[in-house]
Design a protein around this motif. Structure first.
Motif, PDB file in Angstrom:
ATOM      1  N   ILE A 102       0.917  -1.232   0.065  1.00 58.10           N
ATOM      2  CA  ILE A 102       0.092   0.037  -0.113  1.00 58.10           C
ATOM      3  C   ILE A 102       0.805   1.231  -0.110  1.00 58.10           C
ATOM      4  O   ILE A 102       1.946   1.337   0.851  1.00 58.10           O
ATOM      5  N   LEU A 103       0.710   2.066  -0.908  1.00 60.20           N
ATOM      6  CA  LEU A 103       1.532   3.407  -0.934  1.00 60.20           C
ATOM      7  C   LEU A 103       0.656   4.656  -0.840  1.00 60.20           C
ATOM      8  O   LEU A 103      -0.279   4.621  -1.187  1.00 60.20           O
ATOM      9  N   MET A 104       1.189   5.422   0.348  1.00 58.63           N
ATOM     10  CA  MET A 104       0.585   6.513   0.622  1.00 58.63           C
ATOM     11  C   MET A 104       1.103   7.693  -0.263  1.00 58.63           C
ATOM     12  O   MET A 104       2.213   7.854  -0.237  1.00 58.63           O
ATOM     13  N   SER A 105       0.105   8.727  -0.422  1.00 59.99           N
ATOM     14  CA  SER A 105       0.457   9.740  -1.224  1.00 59.99           C
ATOM     15  C   SER A 105      -0.350  10.971  -0.807  1.00 59.99           C
ATOM     16  O   SER A 105      -1.643  10.658  -0.179  1.00 59.99           O
ATOM     17  N   GLY A 106       0.016  11.990  -0.843  1.00 63.08           N
ATOM     18  CA  GLY A 106      -0.665  13.447  -0.445  1.00 63.08           C
ATOM     19  C   GLY A 106       0.336  14.359  -0.095  1.00 63.08           C
ATOM     20  O   GLY A 106       1.646  14.524  -0.112  1.00 63.08           O
ATOM     21  N   LEU A 107      -0.474  15.666   0.134  1.00 62.70           N
ATOM     22  CA  LEU A 107       0.496  16.716   0.729  1.00 62.70           C
ATOM     23  C   LEU A 107       0.932  16.742   2.100  1.00 62.70           C
ATOM     24  O   LEU A 107       0.270  15.950   2.811  1.00 62.70           O
ATOM     25  N   GLN A 108       2.103  17.731   2.460  1.00 65.65           N
ATOM     26  CA  GLN A 108       2.397  17.484   3.858  1.00 65.65           C
ATOM     27  C   GLN A 108       1.097  18.201   4.756  1.00 65.65           C
ATOM     28  O   GLN A 108       0.639  19.078   4.369  1.00 65.65           O
ATOM     29  N   LYS A 129      -3.825  -9.313   9.838  1.00 65.16           N
ATOM     30  CA  LYS A 129      -2.703  -9.239   9.113  1.00 65.16           C
ATOM     31  C   LYS A 129      -1.394  -8.917   9.843  1.00 65.16           C
ATOM     32  O   LYS A 129      -1.759  -8.637  11.023  1.00 65.16           O
ATOM     33  N   ASN A 130      -0.276  -9.016   9.417  1.00 66.57           N
ATOM     34  CA  ASN A 130       0.763  -8.692   9.998  1.00 66.57           C
ATOM     35  C   ASN A 130       1.905  -7.552   9.283  1.00 66.57           C
ATOM     36  O   ASN A 130       2.742  -7.819   8.504  1.00 66.57           O
ATOM     37  N   PRO A 131       1.252  -6.410   9.437  1.00 68.87           N
ATOM     38  CA  PRO A 131       1.896  -5.289   8.470  1.00 68.87           C
ATOM     39  C   PRO A 131       3.263  -4.940   8.980  1.00 68.87           C
ATOM     40  O   PRO A 131       3.540  -4.956  10.142  1.00 68.87           O
ATOM     41  N   LEU A 132       3.882  -4.067   8.015  1.00 72.85           N
ATOM     42  CA  LEU A 132       5.224  -3.403   8.250  1.00 72.85           C
ATOM     43  C   LEU A 132       5.052  -2.098   7.718  1.00 72.85           C
ATOM     44  O   LEU A 132       4.556  -1.946   6.772  1.00 72.85           O
ATOM     45  N   LEU A 133       5.459  -1.116   8.616  1.00 72.59           N
ATOM     46  CA  LEU A 133       5.330   0.215   8.206  1.00 72.59           C
ATOM     47  C   LEU A 133       6.754   0.572   7.607  1.00 72.59           C
ATOM     48  O   LEU A 133       7.797   0.266   8.084  1.00 72.59           O
ATOM     49  N   VAL A 134       6.591   1.480   6.459  1.00 65.55           N
ATOM     50  CA  VAL A 134       7.964   1.859   5.860  1.00 65.55           C
ATOM     51  C   VAL A 134       8.119   3.223   5.758  1.00 65.55           C
ATOM     52  O   VAL A 134       7.138   3.997   5.273  1.00 65.55           O
ATOM     53  N   ALA A 135       9.075   3.844   6.482  1.00 62.96           N
ATOM     54  CA  ALA A 135       9.452   5.381   6.411  1.00 62.96           C
ATOM     55  C   ALA A 135      10.370   5.720   5.000  1.00 62.96           C
ATOM     56  O   ALA A 135      11.528   5.672   5.250  1.00 62.96           O
ATOM     57  N   CYS A 136       9.554   6.267   4.114  1.00 63.17           N
ATOM     58  CA  CYS A 136       9.975   6.815   3.090  1.00 63.17           C
ATOM     59  C   CYS A 136      10.050   8.327   2.879  1.00 63.17           C
ATOM     60  O   CYS A 136       9.998   8.834   1.808  1.00 63.17           O
ATOM     61  N   ASP A 137       9.373   9.022   3.940  1.00 61.75           N
ATOM     62  CA  ASP A 137       9.526  10.411   3.928  1.00 61.75           C
ATOM     63  C   ASP A 137      11.000  10.895   4.609  1.00 61.75           C
ATOM     64  O   ASP A 137      11.257  10.956   5.745  1.00 61.75           O
ATOM     65  N   VAL A 138      11.933  11.245   3.534  1.00 57.37           N
ATOM     66  CA  VAL A 138      13.338  11.189   4.035  1.00 57.37           C
ATOM     67  C   VAL A 138      13.755  12.837   3.904  1.00 57.37           C
ATOM     68  O   VAL A 138      14.786  13.153   4.061  1.00 57.37           O
ATOM     69  N   TYR A 139      12.601  13.710   4.029  1.00 53.31           N
ATOM     70  CA  TYR A 139      12.907  15.303   4.074  1.00 53.31           C
ATOM     71  C   TYR A 139      12.270  15.952   5.312  1.00 53.31           C
ATOM     72  O   TYR A 139      13.156  16.593   5.723  1.00 53.31           O
ATOM     73  N   ASN A 183       5.843 -10.415   7.017  1.00 55.42           N
ATOM     74  CA  ASN A 183       4.860  -9.363   6.849  1.00 55.42           C
ATOM     75  C   ASN A 183       4.100  -9.546   5.840  1.00 55.42           C
ATOM     76  O   ASN A 183       4.780  -9.360   4.531  1.00 55.42           O
ATOM     77  N   ASP A 184       2.840  -9.832   5.760  1.00 57.67           N
ATOM     78  CA  ASP A 184       1.805  -9.870   4.624  1.00 57.67           C
ATOM     79  C   ASP A 184       1.447  -8.512   4.114  1.00 57.67           C
ATOM     80  O   ASP A 184       0.802  -8.703   3.158  1.00 57.67           O
ATOM     81  N   VAL A 185       1.703  -7.537   4.784  1.00 56.97           N
ATOM     82  CA  VAL A 185       1.195  -6.134   4.104  1.00 56.97           C
ATOM     83  C   VAL A 185       2.457  -5.106   4.421  1.00 56.97           C
ATOM     84  O   VAL A 185       2.726  -5.211   5.679  1.00 56.97           O
ATOM     85  N   VAL A 186       2.860  -4.369   3.361  1.00 60.18           N
ATOM     86  CA  VAL A 186       3.739  -3.307   3.329  1.00 60.18           C
ATOM     87  C   VAL A 186       3.151  -1.691   3.402  1.00 60.18           C
ATOM     88  O   VAL A 186       2.499  -1.757   2.110  1.00 60.18           O
ATOM     89  N   ILE A 187       3.216  -1.012   4.271  1.00 59.63           N
ATOM     90  CA  ILE A 187       2.450   0.251   4.214  1.00 59.63           C
ATOM     91  C   ILE A 187       3.635   1.315   4.152  1.00 59.63           C
ATOM     92  O   ILE A 187       4.446   1.489   5.050  1.00 59.63           O
ATOM     93  N   ILE A 188       3.858   2.034   2.915  1.00 58.15           N
ATOM     94  CA  ILE A 188       4.940   3.124   2.696  1.00 58.15           C
ATOM     95  C   ILE A 188       4.490   4.182   2.865  1.00 58.15           C
ATOM     96  O   ILE A 188       3.415   4.836   1.961  1.00 58.15           O
ATOM     97  N   ASP A 189       5.119   5.032   3.767  1.00 56.21           N
ATOM     98  CA  ASP A 189       4.628   6.389   4.189  1.00 56.21           C
ATOM     99  C   ASP A 189       5.630   7.290   3.344  1.00 56.21           C
ATOM    100  O   ASP A 189       6.903   7.051   3.250  1.00 56.21           O
ATOM    101  N   THR A 190       5.019   8.161   2.457  1.00 58.68           N
ATOM    102  CA  THR A 190       5.833   8.960   1.567  1.00 58.68           C
ATOM    103  C   THR A 190       5.934  10.364   1.918  1.00 58.68           C
ATOM    104  O   THR A 190       5.184  11.038   2.847  1.00 58.68           O
ATOM    105  N   ALA A 191       6.906  11.116   1.368  1.00 56.19           N
ATOM    106  CA  ALA A 191       6.876  12.360   1.632  1.00 56.19           C
ATOM    107  C   ALA A 191       6.081  13.363   0.956  1.00 56.19           C
ATOM    108  O   ALA A 191       5.517  13.136  -0.138  1.00 56.19           O
ATOM    109  N   GLY A 192       5.700  14.623   1.654  1.00 49.72           N
ATOM    110  CA  GLY A 192       4.632  15.303   1.159  1.00 49.72           C
ATOM    111  C   GLY A 192       5.429  16.727   1.046  1.00 49.72           C
ATOM    112  O   GLY A 192       6.468  17.046   1.527  1.00 49.72           O
ATOM    113  N   ARG A 193       4.759  17.674   0.454  1.00 51.81           N
ATOM    114  CA  ARG A 193       5.163  19.185   0.260  1.00 51.81           C
ATOM    115  C   ARG A 193       3.903  19.983   0.926  1.00 51.81           C
ATOM    116  O   ARG A 193       2.662  19.515   0.954  1.00 51.81           O
ATOM    117  N   LEU A 194       4.381  21.381   0.905  1.00 47.24           N
ATOM    118  CA  LEU A 194       3.368  22.330   1.255  1.00 47.24           C
ATOM    119  C   LEU A 194       2.544  22.603   0.128  1.00 47.24           C
ATOM    120  O   LEU A 194       1.259  23.013   0.090  1.00 47.24           O
TER     121      LEU A 194
END
Length: 448
Positions: A102-108, A129-139, A183-194
């Protein structure tokens, strides 16, 4: 939620009250007011116009039964069209991958990180489910730490690579980690902007292409109204996401985003955020939301929330204690804690049909439960299990220990006695019967 829109629509329908039949004149007058109500709620102009045109066409083309008043018929037509406007029916997540991604998108500031935790918590609790959260907001400063705190709160592991700015590499490494650890679900948190910019779009588009997610969700703050719809359109044009998440729907939102976004981007609203707690997430049901907007309550959702907090074994033990008049303050405290998990008291009360409009100007403060908890926590274990021993001196000590007054303690003791008497009378409505009631309600709604 939607209180202003609900009030305006209710006033609009009063135009038809007392009318003997539906005519082009009284329908036009009613729908003119409905359109104004929708526009004031920040609904897209084209959406509002198309909506009222459709309602007018259906109202004038329908033969009114003598037992159905024109106002009632108009409410029914508007209800059905509101539900259709918001998608018609609930839309499920597609989690077919191994692991599902699952890929998350959206503004900051839209609430992506918090919602990622809420979704992980829901999938873990309801879907096993056995989820894993992924920190892809690197800014954003402290974004990785924030997701770590969220993960710890819901008991879900978080994958991160502090210092690495390559989000594609981080996501791919996380997916390999998920496969290795089951882990059977991967949830990717991504960076947003203003605001939307080309760099952000390029990065998340590349991330989507690299991980090929089962679901791409666009998270948006419902309080931003038409700006939310415009932002959704720009993201969808670039990402072609699968569904929308509306956060902060419990705030002072006018409802325009919820009513417009489905039509503008032709993608379903899948979830709504209804509060700050990690349990404050609901699957979006268009028909139930239409019920709430028109002041009809949402009893099915209320029963479902209650069922989530029910433990079958615990409920049976509690029923036995009530039958024997042994329900005590420890049991009462446990029930309060379960109610708190269900959500905001005023929102829960508004789900009861006919009650929403009556309490809209009443401040139902959740702090009332805190004072009750404080009083009970100031009792000794013996006092909790045997309330009859709580004499005047004990009450004075409990009031002092809980930071309340003697009157507060006396009031609670009186209400507790009344509640015990009432509960003994209604013990026939056991948990199993609650389940039967909920199922019957679902079946009824399906046939209507």
């Amino acid at each position: 939620m939607f209180e202003n829109l609900s009030d305006r629509l209710e006033r609009s329908f009063k135009i038809l009250k007392g009318e003997g039949k539906i005519t082009e004149i009284n329908v036009a007058e009613t729908l003119k007011d409905v359109r104004r109500a929708l526009l004031d709620a920040d609904v897209n102009y084209k959406v509002a116009k198309t909506f009222t045109d459709t309602v007018k066409q259906k109202a004038l083309g329908m033969n009114v039964l003598t037992v159905v008043k024109p106002g009632q018929l108009m409410v029914k037509i508007v209800h059905d069209e509101l539900a259709e406007l918001m998608g018609g029916k609930a839309s499920d997540l597609h989690l077919d991958g191994k692991p599902a991604i699952i890929l998350m998108s959206g503004l900051q500031g839209s609430g992506k990180t918090t919602f990622s935790g809420k979704l992980a918590n829901m999938l873990k609790a309801k879907n096993r489910k056995n989820p894993l959260l992924v920190a892809c907001d690197v800014y954003r400063p402290a974004a990785i730490e924030q997701l770590g705190v969220v993960g710890q709160t819901v008991g879900v592991p978080v994958y991160s690579e502090p210092g690495n700015k390559d989000v594609v590499a981080i996501a791919n490494n996380a997916i390999r980690e998920a496969r290795a650890k089951g882990n059977d679900v991967v949830i990717i948190d991504t960076a947003g902007r203003l605001a939307i910019d080309e760099q952000m779009m390029d990065e998340i588009a590349a991330l989507k292409q690299a991980v090929n997610p089962d679901e791409t969700l666009f998270v948006v703050d419902a309080m931003t109204g038409q700006d939310a719809v415009n932002t959704a359109k720009e993201f969808n044009d670039r990402l072609d996401f699968d569904g929308v998440v509306l956060t902060k729907l419990d705030g002072d939102t006018r409802g325009g985003a919820a009513l417009s976004i489905r039509t503008v981007v032709t993608k379903p609203i899948k979830f709504v955020g209804t509060g700050e707690k990690m349990e404050a997430i609901d699957v979006f049901h268009p028909d139930r939301m239409a019920d709430r907007i028109l002041g009809m309550g949402d009893i099915v959702s209320l029963v479902e929330r209650a069922q989530e907090q029910f433990d079958e074994k615990q409920a049976k033990e509690l029923e036995k204690k009530i039958r024997k008049n042994q329900f005590d303050f420890s049991d009462f405290l446990n029930q309060i804690q379960q109610i708190k998990k269900m959500g905001n008291l005023k929102d829960l009360a508004a789900m009861i049909p006919g009650l929403g409009s009556k309490i809209k100007d009443i401040d139902i403060d959740d702090s009332v439960l805190k004072s009750i908890e404080a009083i009970i926590n100031s009792m000794t274990p013996k006092e909790r299990s045997n309330p009859k021993i709580i004499n005047q001196s004990r009450r004075m000590r409990i009031a002092k220990g809980s930071g309340t007054t003697l009157q507060d303690v006396n009031r609670l003791m009186k209400q507790f006695d009344q509640m015990r008497t009432m509960m003994k009378l209604v013990t026939g409505t056991s948990n199993s019967k609650m389940m039967q009631m909920a199922n019957a309600m679902r079946q009824m709604k399906g046939k209507l």
